[in-house]
Motif scaffolding. Sequence first.
Motif, PDB file in Angstrom:
ATOM      1  N   PRO A 187       7.226  -6.284   0.101  1.00 28.41           N
ATOM      2  CA  PRO A 187       6.470  -4.956   0.841  1.00 28.41           C
ATOM      3  C   PRO A 187       7.049  -3.861   0.441  1.00 28.41           C
ATOM      4  CG  PRO A 187       8.176  -6.167   2.221  1.00 28.41           C
ATOM      5  CD  PRO A 187       8.265  -6.897   0.917  1.00 28.41           C
ATOM      6  N   ILE A 188       6.818  -3.222  -0.691  1.00 25.28           N
ATOM      7  CA  ILE A 188       7.265  -1.960  -1.186  1.00 25.28           C
ATOM      8  C   ILE A 188       5.833  -1.113  -1.412  1.00 25.28           C
ATOM      9  CG2 ILE A 188       9.198  -3.091  -2.239  1.00 25.28           C
ATOM     10  CD1 ILE A 188       7.717  -2.722  -4.918  1.00 25.28           C
ATOM     11  N   SER A 189       6.275   0.112  -1.796  1.00 28.72           N
ATOM     12  CA  SER A 189       5.240   1.214  -2.083  1.00 28.72           C
ATOM     13  C   SER A 189       5.388   1.332  -3.623  1.00 28.72           C
ATOM     14  CB  SER A 189       5.647   2.630  -1.506  1.00 28.72           C
ATOM     15  OG  SER A 189       5.529   2.442  -0.125  1.00 28.72           O
ATOM     16  N   LEU A 190       3.871   1.586  -4.118  1.00 30.29           N
ATOM     17  CA  LEU A 190       3.861   1.609  -5.535  1.00 30.29           C
ATOM     18  C   LEU A 190       2.969   2.928  -5.903  1.00 30.29           C
ATOM     19  CD1 LEU A 190       3.085   0.342  -8.512  1.00 30.29           C
ATOM     20  CD2 LEU A 190       1.219  -0.603  -7.397  1.00 30.29           C
ATOM     21  N   ILE A 191       3.227   3.530  -6.865  1.00 26.98           N
ATOM     22  CA  ILE A 191       2.686   4.716  -7.519  1.00 26.98           C
ATOM     23  C   ILE A 191       2.527   4.491  -9.075  1.00 26.98           C
ATOM     24  CG2 ILE A 191       4.749   6.191  -7.875  1.00 26.98           C
ATOM     25  CD1 ILE A 191       2.953   8.659  -7.721  1.00 26.98           C
ATOM     26  N   HIS A 192       1.209   4.237  -9.510  1.00 26.44           N
ATOM     27  CA  HIS A 192       0.910   4.119 -11.115  1.00 26.44           C
ATOM     28  C   HIS A 192       0.052   5.276 -11.552  1.00 26.44           C
ATOM     29  CE1 HIS A 192      -0.384   0.851 -13.951  1.00 26.44           C
ATOM     30  NE2 HIS A 192      -1.022   1.807 -14.276  1.00 26.44           N
ATOM     31  N   ILE A 193       0.559   5.672 -12.816  1.00 27.80           N
ATOM     32  CA  ILE A 193       0.019   6.791 -13.573  1.00 27.80           C
ATOM     33  C   ILE A 193      -0.386   6.316 -14.689  1.00 27.80           C
ATOM     34  CG2 ILE A 193       0.437   9.069 -14.336  1.00 27.80           C
ATOM     35  CD1 ILE A 193       2.528   9.488 -12.443  1.00 27.80           C
ATOM     36  N   HIS A 194      -1.683   6.627 -15.110  1.00 23.09           N
ATOM     37  CA  HIS A 194      -2.222   5.894 -16.436  1.00 23.09           C
ATOM     38  C   HIS A 194      -3.182   7.160 -16.828  1.00 23.09           C
ATOM     39  CE1 HIS A 194      -1.950   1.968 -18.107  1.00 23.09           C
ATOM     40  NE2 HIS A 194      -2.536   2.486 -19.088  1.00 23.09           N
ATOM     41  N   GLY A 195      -3.181   7.152 -18.433  1.00 29.66           N
ATOM     42  CA  GLY A 195      -4.060   7.947 -18.908  1.00 29.66           C
ATOM     43  C   GLY A 195      -5.398   7.246 -19.443  1.00 29.66           C
TER      44      GLY A 195
ATOM     45  N   THR B 270      -7.156  12.322 -11.450  1.00 29.35           N
ATOM     46  CA  THR B 270      -7.748  11.548  -9.891  1.00 29.35           C
ATOM     47  C   THR B 270      -6.597  10.914  -9.450  1.00 29.35           C
ATOM     48  OG1 THR B 270     -10.040  11.697 -10.961  1.00 29.35           O
ATOM     49  CG2 THR B 270      -9.486   9.884  -9.366  1.00 29.35           C
ATOM     50  N   THR B 271      -6.664  11.272  -8.199  1.00 30.58           N
ATOM     51  CA  THR B 271      -5.523  10.244  -7.054  1.00 30.58           C
ATOM     52  C   THR B 271      -6.397   9.670  -6.190  1.00 30.58           C
ATOM     53  OG1 THR B 271      -4.168  12.150  -7.561  1.00 30.58           O
ATOM     54  CG2 THR B 271      -3.810  10.558  -5.791  1.00 30.58           C
ATOM     55  N   SER B 272      -6.104   8.163  -6.324  1.00 31.05           N
ATOM     56  CA  SER B 272      -6.582   7.128  -5.309  1.00 31.05           C
ATOM     57  C   SER B 272      -5.687   6.583  -4.443  1.00 31.05           C
ATOM     58  CB  SER B 272      -7.417   6.054  -5.928  1.00 31.05           C
ATOM     59  OG  SER B 272      -8.185   5.090  -5.213  1.00 31.05           O
ATOM     60  N   ALA B 273      -5.478   7.184  -3.029  1.00 31.33           N
ATOM     61  CA  ALA B 273      -4.200   6.533  -2.477  1.00 31.33           C
ATOM     62  C   ALA B 273      -4.847   5.720  -1.185  1.00 31.33           C
ATOM     63  CB  ALA B 273      -3.582   7.960  -1.807  1.00 31.33           C
ATOM     64  N   ALA B 274      -4.018   4.676  -0.933  1.00 28.42           N
ATOM     65  CA  ALA B 274      -4.344   3.883   0.286  1.00 28.42           C
ATOM     66  C   ALA B 274      -3.263   3.644   0.997  1.00 28.42           C
ATOM     67  CB  ALA B 274      -4.919   2.430  -0.276  1.00 28.42           C
ATOM     68  N   ARG B 275      -3.093   3.689   2.255  1.00 24.65           N
ATOM     69  CA  ARG B 275      -2.229   3.477   3.143  1.00 24.65           C
ATOM     70  C   ARG B 275      -2.212   1.988   3.748  1.00 24.65           C
ATOM     71  NH1 ARG B 275      -0.299   7.800   5.575  1.00 24.65           N
ATOM     72  NH2 ARG B 275       1.746   6.631   6.090  1.00 24.65           N
ATOM     73  N   CYS B 276      -0.994   1.645   3.928  1.00 28.22           N
ATOM     74  CA  CYS B 276      -0.718   0.112   3.964  1.00 28.22           C
ATOM     75  C   CYS B 276       0.033  -0.086   5.242  1.00 28.22           C
ATOM     76  CB  CYS B 276      -0.067  -0.507   2.776  1.00 28.22           C
ATOM     77  SG  CYS B 276      -0.877   0.049   1.170  1.00 28.22           S
ATOM     78  N   PRO B 277       0.422  -1.196   5.648  1.00 25.09           N
ATOM     79  CA  PRO B 277       1.116  -1.461   7.091  1.00 25.09           C
ATOM     80  C   PRO B 277       2.657  -0.998   6.854  1.00 25.09           C
ATOM     81  CG  PRO B 277      -0.209  -3.317   6.593  1.00 25.09           C
ATOM     82  CD  PRO B 277      -0.377  -2.457   5.558  1.00 25.09           C
ATOM     83  N   ASP B 278       3.234  -0.667   7.534  1.00 22.69           N
ATOM     84  CA  ASP B 278       4.784  -0.137   7.746  1.00 22.69           C
ATOM     85  C   ASP B 278       5.168   0.899   6.735  1.00 22.69           C
ATOM     86  OD1 ASP B 278       5.362  -2.606   9.277  1.00 22.69           O
ATOM     87  OD2 ASP B 278       5.276  -3.914   7.424  1.00 22.69           O
ATOM     88  N   GLY B 279       4.185   1.884   6.814  1.00 19.49           N
ATOM     89  CA  GLY B 279       4.442   3.100   6.175  1.00 19.49           C
ATOM     90  C   GLY B 279       4.315   3.210   4.822  1.00 19.49           C
ATOM     91  N   ARG B 280       3.874   1.931   4.068  1.00 21.09           N
ATOM     92  CA  ARG B 280       3.898   1.927   2.754  1.00 21.09           C
ATOM     93  C   ARG B 280       2.512   2.456   2.143  1.00 21.09           C
ATOM     94  NH1 ARG B 280       3.370  -3.530   1.346  1.00 21.09           N
ATOM     95  NH2 ARG B 280       3.126  -4.087   3.715  1.00 21.09           N
ATOM     96  N   ASP B 281       2.510   2.973   0.985  1.00 15.51           N
ATOM     97  CA  ASP B 281       1.290   3.444   0.185  1.00 15.51           C
ATOM     98  C   ASP B 281       1.201   2.880  -0.946  1.00 15.51           C
ATOM     99  OD1 ASP B 281       0.507   5.338   2.127  1.00 15.51           O
ATOM    100  OD2 ASP B 281       1.503   6.999   1.258  1.00 15.51           O
ATOM    101  N   VAL B 282       0.007   2.530  -1.849  1.00 18.83           N
ATOM    102  CA  VAL B 282      -0.456   2.223  -2.901  1.00 18.83           C
ATOM    103  C   VAL B 282      -1.277   3.204  -3.770  1.00 18.83           C
ATOM    104  CG1 VAL B 282      -1.407   0.542  -4.550  1.00 18.83           C
ATOM    105  CG2 VAL B 282      -0.038  -0.169  -2.866  1.00 18.83           C
ATOM    106  N   GLU B 283      -0.792   3.999  -4.707  1.00 18.34           N
ATOM    107  CA  GLU B 283      -1.408   5.022  -5.087  1.00 18.34           C
ATOM    108  C   GLU B 283      -1.670   5.004  -6.668  1.00 18.34           C
ATOM    109  OE1 GLU B 283       0.198   9.624  -5.503  1.00 18.34           O
ATOM    110  OE2 GLU B 283      -0.095   9.017  -3.446  1.00 18.34           O
TER     111      GLU B 283
ATOM    112  N   PRO C 102      10.914   5.638   1.736  1.00 17.21           N
ATOM    113  CA  PRO C 102      12.056   4.890   1.990  1.00 17.21           C
ATOM    114  C   PRO C 102      11.696   3.313   2.478  1.00 17.21           C
ATOM    115  CG  PRO C 102      11.863   6.251   3.659  1.00 17.21           C
ATOM    116  CD  PRO C 102      10.788   6.586   2.730  1.00 17.21           C
ATOM    117  N   ARG C 103      12.448   2.382   2.625  1.00 19.72           N
ATOM    118  CA  ARG C 103      12.208   0.939   2.821  1.00 19.72           C
ATOM    119  C   ARG C 103      12.634   1.074   4.235  1.00 19.72           C
ATOM    120  NH1 ARG C 103      13.915  -3.344  -0.125  1.00 19.72           N
ATOM    121  NH2 ARG C 103      15.835  -2.480  -0.132  1.00 19.72           N
ATOM    122  N   ASN C 104      11.354   0.607   5.231  1.00 22.49           N
ATOM    123  CA  ASN C 104      11.402   0.637   6.730  1.00 22.49           C
ATOM    124  C   ASN C 104      12.128  -0.640   7.096  1.00 22.49           C
ATOM    125  OD1 ASN C 104      10.237   3.132   7.112  1.00 22.49           O
ATOM    126  ND2 ASN C 104       8.215   2.358   6.921  1.00 22.49           N
ATOM    127  N   SER C 105      13.419  -0.776   7.042  1.00 20.79           N
ATOM    128  CA  SER C 105      14.119  -2.042   7.456  1.00 20.79           C
ATOM    129  C   SER C 105      14.206  -2.247   9.004  1.00 20.79           C
ATOM    130  CB  SER C 105      15.717  -1.936   7.004  1.00 20.79           C
ATOM    131  OG  SER C 105      16.322  -0.689   7.415  1.00 20.79           O
TER     132      SER C 105
END
Length: 344
Positions: free
Chosen positions: A217-225, A282-295, A341-344
């Motif tokens: 259960p972590i956050s993710l940022i992915h950058i791609h050309g 272009t940035t596409s961001a999604a909010r997830c449970p426990d304060g995580r994001d996938v971007e 940060p991780r929400n422990s």
Amino acid sequence: MYRPTTRAATVRRTTSAVAAAVAVVLTVLIGCDVMRPLRRDAAVPTTPPGTSPTGSGLRSPVARGSSAHTVTVAGRERTFRLYRPAKLSLSAPVPLVVMLHGALGNGRQAETAYGWNAAAERKGFVVAYPDGLHRSWAVSAHCCGRPAHDDVDDVAFIVATVADISAKLSIDPNRTYAAGISNGGMLAYRLACDTTTFAAIGVVAGTLLGPCPSPAPISLIHIHGTADDVVPYDGRPGKLDNGGTGLRPVKIDGGPVADQIDRWRKVARCAAPEARTAGAVTTSAARCPDGRDVELITIADAGHQWPGASPAMVERLLGMDPPSTALAATESIWRFFANHPRNS
């Protein structure tokens, strides 16, 4: 005794210089290596944690600036570089970023190429730069290079590296992050799939290879050309793909990046993403449970590169595309890490 330089000798020297320049460029630019399905609980280092001679448990000092280190994993000595900012206070636990080089690179190349040391000085964190064996990382059964062929457990190595650093410095386990380019980005994905060590990962020009039904259960940022021809955004085979055969297999079959991110969001139970475009970015961001994001950040017409990096002279001499200036990847990834940060 002086001898006049002949045309043949000049040609030989010129050819050798060009060949050397090409080798340097490949080392800097190419990044696509991968490994077999890995254990979620990777091995801990066999080197003992740093303690004082009296056994008081005091952490071993690590020199300010850049230093070289080793850790033994599965009977093999592995190496990494570590950067400790000169003015960083260690009175409280500090964040750690593990930066994973691409194929044909190494830790020293990653340290000089992507600007993480300067960011660490400004923002106050430690950076590790592990070395892949034969300049590659194993991330699937068919990628990449000798580590994949030899079934090297690079996930265990990275987990051991974090444990070794944490035994020497006061590292915050809730602010431990992994970033990588290309093959290194692929390994960052495997770390999210096969460990619970990291609070977030940052991937540039990489992709997920192999199964990952239950990522941490972590956050993710992915950058791609969108013009990447080594790890193509649309999921087609890249120019270095050899079908995963031979001594140095390269098979990149993760599918379109956008589809992978969608699957990641579904597994993480994220809300629908919100997209915004500013110029080529272009940035596409999604909010997830426990304060995580996938971007997901895409850069129109950008190739296989680390956006915002300083272009190397060799790249300019050979007429290769410089890194995109539309985005500073290091700053963007660190900003994302700092906010997740991780929400422990």
